[in-house]
Scaffold this motif. Sequence first.
Motif, PDB file in Angstrom:
ATOM      1  N   GLY A   1      11.895 -20.602  25.080  1.00 16.26           N
ATOM      2  CA  GLY A   1      11.449 -21.835  24.440  1.00 16.26           C
ATOM      3  C   GLY A   1      12.307 -22.186  23.246  1.00 16.26           C
ATOM      4  N   PHE A   2      12.413 -23.475  22.990  1.00 14.16           N
ATOM      5  CA  PHE A   2      13.300 -23.951  21.929  1.00 14.16           C
ATOM      6  C   PHE A   2      12.907 -23.416  20.563  1.00 14.16           C
ATOM      7  CE2 PHE A   2      14.844 -27.076  18.841  1.00 14.16           C
ATOM      8  CZ  PHE A   2      16.172 -27.168  19.212  1.00 14.16           C
ATOM      9  N   ARG A   3      11.601 -23.335  20.296  1.00 14.33           N
ATOM     10  CA  ARG A   3      11.148 -22.920  18.971  1.00 14.33           C
ATOM     11  C   ARG A   3      11.396 -21.456  18.686  1.00 14.33           C
ATOM     12  NH1 ARG A   3       5.279 -26.042  18.347  1.00 14.33           N
ATOM     13  NH2 ARG A   3       6.111 -28.183  18.454  1.00 14.33           N
ATOM     14  N   ARG A   4      11.529 -20.652  19.741  1.00 15.83           N
ATOM     15  CA  ARG A   4      11.675 -19.217  19.531  1.00 15.83           C
ATOM     16  C   ARG A   4      13.128 -18.732  19.616  1.00 15.83           C
ATOM     17  NH1 ARG A   4       7.749 -15.359  22.609  1.00 15.83           N
ATOM     18  NH2 ARG A   4       8.665 -14.053  20.981  1.00 15.83           N
ATOM     19  N   ARG A   5      14.047 -19.630  19.911  1.00 14.92           N
ATOM     20  CA  ARG A   5      15.408 -19.185  20.228  1.00 14.92           C
ATOM     21  C   ARG A   5      16.144 -18.562  19.048  1.00 14.92           C
ATOM     22  NH1 ARG A   5      19.616 -23.428  19.875  1.00 14.92           N
ATOM     23  NH2 ARG A   5      18.811 -25.155  18.628  1.00 14.92           N
ATOM     24  N   ARG A   6      15.643 -18.753  17.844  1.00 14.68           N
ATOM     25  CA  ARG A   6      16.308 -18.150  16.674  1.00 14.68           C
ATOM     26  C   ARG A   6      15.528 -16.972  16.096  1.00 14.68           C
ATOM     27  NH1 ARG A   6      20.692 -20.951  15.856  1.00 14.68           N
ATOM     28  NH2 ARG A   6      20.755 -23.199  16.270  1.00 14.68           N
ATOM     29  N   GLU A   7      14.498 -16.536  16.789  1.00 14.62           N
ATOM     30  CA  GLU A   7      13.782 -15.341  16.335  1.00 14.62           C
ATOM     31  C   GLU A   7      14.696 -14.127  16.433  1.00 14.62           C
ATOM     32  OE1 GLU A   7      10.112 -14.651  18.324  1.00 14.62           O
ATOM     33  OE2 GLU A   7       9.266 -16.615  17.811  1.00 14.62           O
ATOM     34  N   GLU A   8      14.536 -13.212  15.503  1.00 17.64           N
ATOM     35  CA  GLU A   8      15.424 -12.054  15.438  1.00 17.64           C
ATOM     36  C   GLU A   8      15.410 -11.241  16.727  1.00 17.64           C
ATOM     37  OE1 GLU A   8      16.090  -8.056  12.676  1.00 17.64           O
ATOM     38  OE2 GLU A   8      14.864  -9.721  11.939  1.00 17.64           O
ATOM     39  N   LYS A   9      14.216 -10.980  17.265  1.00 15.48           N
ATOM     40  CA  LYS A   9      14.158 -10.149  18.471  1.00 15.48           C
ATOM     41  C   LYS A   9      14.714 -10.890  19.682  1.00 15.48           C
ATOM     42  CE  LYS A   9       9.351 -11.098  19.895  1.00 15.48           C
ATOM     43  NZ  LYS A   9       8.053 -10.446  20.209  1.00 15.48           N
ATOM     44  N   VAL A  10      14.578 -12.217  19.705  1.00 14.99           N
ATOM     45  CA  VAL A  10      15.141 -13.000  20.800  1.00 14.99           C
ATOM     46  C   VAL A  10      16.661 -12.993  20.718  1.00 14.99           C
ATOM     47  CG1 VAL A  10      15.390 -15.339  21.717  1.00 14.99           C
ATOM     48  CG2 VAL A  10      13.119 -14.466  21.133  1.00 14.99           C
ATOM     49  N   LEU A  11      17.199 -13.192  19.529  1.00 14.46           N
ATOM     50  CA  LEU A  11      18.653 -13.170  19.350  1.00 14.46           C
ATOM     51  C   LEU A  11      19.234 -11.806  19.722  1.00 14.46           C
ATOM     52  CD1 LEU A  11      18.970 -15.122  15.983  1.00 14.46           C
ATOM     53  CD2 LEU A  11      19.641 -15.927  18.254  1.00 14.46           C
ATOM     54  N   ALA A  12      18.514 -10.737  19.372  1.00 13.39           N
ATOM     55  CA  ALA A  12      18.982  -9.389  19.723  1.00 13.39           C
ATOM     56  C   ALA A  12      18.981  -9.198  21.232  1.00 13.39           C
ATOM     57  CB  ALA A  12      18.102  -8.345  19.040  1.00 13.39           C
ATOM     58  N   TRP A  13      17.962  -9.709  21.896  1.00 14.90           N
ATOM     59  CA  TRP A  13      17.881  -9.601  23.363  1.00 14.90           C
ATOM     60  C   TRP A  13      18.998 -10.388  24.022  1.00 14.90           C
ATOM     61  CZ3 TRP A  13      16.998 -13.045  27.419  1.00 14.90           C
ATOM     62  CH2 TRP A  13      16.653 -12.469  28.648  1.00 14.90           C
ATOM     63  N   VAL A  14      19.246 -11.598  23.553  1.00 13.20           N
ATOM     64  CA  VAL A  14      20.329 -12.418  24.114  1.00 13.20           C
ATOM     65  C   VAL A  14      21.667 -11.731  23.894  1.00 13.20           C
ATOM     66  CG1 VAL A  14      21.593 -14.591  23.887  1.00 13.20           C
ATOM     67  CG2 VAL A  14      19.081 -14.594  23.926  1.00 13.20           C
ATOM     68  N   GLU A  15      21.879 -11.191  22.718  1.00 16.63           N
ATOM     69  CA  GLU A  15      23.136 -10.492  22.425  1.00 16.63           C
ATOM     70  C   GLU A  15      23.330  -9.304  23.362  1.00 16.63           C
ATOM     71  OE1 GLU A  15      26.723  -9.416  20.704  1.00 16.63           O
ATOM     72  OE2 GLU A  15      25.562 -11.282  20.479  1.00 16.63           O
ATOM     73  N   LYS A  16      22.254  -8.604  23.658  1.00 18.95           N
ATOM     74  CA  LYS A  16      22.327  -7.459  24.569  1.00 18.95           C
ATOM     75  C   LYS A  16      22.758  -7.892  25.963  1.00 18.95           C
ATOM     76  CE  LYS A  16      19.447  -3.707  26.447  1.00 18.95           C
ATOM     77  NZ  LYS A  16      18.098  -3.093  26.437  1.00 18.95           N
ATOM     78  N   HIS A  17      22.386  -9.111  26.355  1.00 17.76           N
ATOM     79  CA  HIS A  17      22.670  -9.595  27.710  1.00 17.76           C
ATOM     80  C   HIS A  17      23.706 -10.715  27.707  1.00 17.76           C
ATOM     81  CE1 HIS A  17      19.379  -7.136  29.125  1.00 17.76           C
ATOM     82  NE2 HIS A  17      18.581  -7.682  28.234  1.00 17.76           N
ATOM     83  N   THR A  18      24.573 -10.707  26.709  1.00 10.45           N
ATOM     84  CA  THR A  18      25.510 -11.822  26.543  1.00 10.45           C
ATOM     85  C   THR A  18      26.452 -11.994  27.733  1.00 10.45           C
ATOM     86  OG1 THR A  18      27.123 -12.802  25.027  1.00 10.45           O
ATOM     87  CG2 THR A  18      27.201 -10.406  25.307  1.00 10.45           C
ATOM     88  N   ARG A  19      26.781 -10.905  28.435  1.00 10.94           N
ATOM     89  CA  ARG A  19      27.666 -11.022  29.596  1.00 10.94           C
ATOM     90  C   ARG A  19      26.998 -11.792  30.732  1.00 10.94           C
ATOM     91  NH1 ARG A  19      28.216  -8.524  34.504  1.00 10.94           N
ATOM     92  NH2 ARG A  19      30.317  -8.598  35.415  1.00 10.94           N
ATOM     93  N   ASP A  20      25.687 -11.738  30.807  1.00 17.08           N
ATOM     94  CA  ASP A  20      24.971 -12.290  31.954  1.00 17.08           C
ATOM     95  C   ASP A  20      24.343 -13.651  31.687  1.00 17.08           C
ATOM     96  OD1 ASP A  20      25.501  -9.933  33.396  1.00 17.08           O
ATOM     97  OD2 ASP A  20      23.789  -8.943  32.455  1.00 17.08           O
ATOM     98  N   LEU A  21      24.410 -14.123  30.443  1.00 17.14           N
ATOM     99  CA  LEU A  21      23.769 -15.385  30.076  1.00 17.14           C
ATOM    100  C   LEU A  21      24.782 -16.368  29.504  1.00 17.14           C
ATOM    101  CD1 LEU A  21      20.562 -13.995  28.293  1.00 17.14           C
ATOM    102  CD2 LEU A  21      20.687 -14.938  30.599  1.00 17.14           C
TER     103      LEU A  21
END
Length: 330
Positions: free
Chosen positions: A162-182
């Motif tokens: 969701g747009f409102r949660r995309r800058r949450e710390e845990k969300v950013l960490a999860w995206v960074e972990k999967h940066t190759r696939d997203l």
Amino acid sequence: MRRALPVVFAATLSAVVTAGGAEPDRRIVAAAAVALREAPGVSRGVVARLPLGTLVVEIARTGGVDTIGGETAPWLEVATPSGEQGWLFGALTLPYTEAERDALVLEIAKDRLRRTGDPFEAFAELHAFLVWAAGEAATPEARARIELATLRALDRASGAIGFRRRREEKVLAWVEKHTRDLVWNEPAARWIVVADRFWELHGRSASLPAADEIAWEAARAQLPGECEGDVPCRLSWLARTDGRYLDQRPRGAHAGEALANVAAALEEAVGDPRGAALFTGSPREDLERMRSDLETLKALLVRVDDPRAGVARSAADELLARVAAAGGKR
């Protein structure tokens, strides 16, 4: 702190046996963050939260049943691999045996992926569970199907941010972990799975029964951006989706649908009211890209034994002539 999911799922419970030495009644937690309670009932205190995939031993169960969220089941008293003991709602578990592990994993994945409204955390937990389960699959076919479910779970997790949660710390960490696939898709304002991850899975699984389903999923995967009527863009997308499926699976279960999509798109471009002026003034790089994509599509259509392929080839020839007239090489 609780142990990581793979350890929880893999932990053997063979040491926990009944008094007669029989194999214990094992169950697998089939939902995310299941509450382990001090006594039966949703109002009772929570002892722990059990991740999806946790193996437990059933110790006892209530004589009656409860109905929660449309599911009716008894409460089960269970023990976890880490020594915790408490009660959980039985409908949130499935009977478990090692021999049926892969089938259970796929059953859980199917059930969780068809749910709507689950939060990001639930799909992220499902994805983590499936990543581990794929590595432990007993057969190449099971691994391929679990890996496909893993990519689907990754997409559901990213879509649930969701747009409102995309800058949450845990969300950013999860995206960074999967940066190759997203990859970020600006028009949709969300992360999407890189389509090539599906095609890479197809490449690893091309000889397996699951390959056709994987290829079709790859052809349907979202691509970043949008074409908004831009013909070069649309032809490029066509070559990378339905065209690529036809190239990889010319006799696949979805070949007819893919061919229909290709033919319709080419005929639509031919019928554009701008006619021969459709490509006039297009940059040389766009014309070259269109020429390359059209020749790719035409070449793969030659391999398809279907009358519609001949019509689509004719449309490709007409578009190639227009590209040449506009200044593209041929």
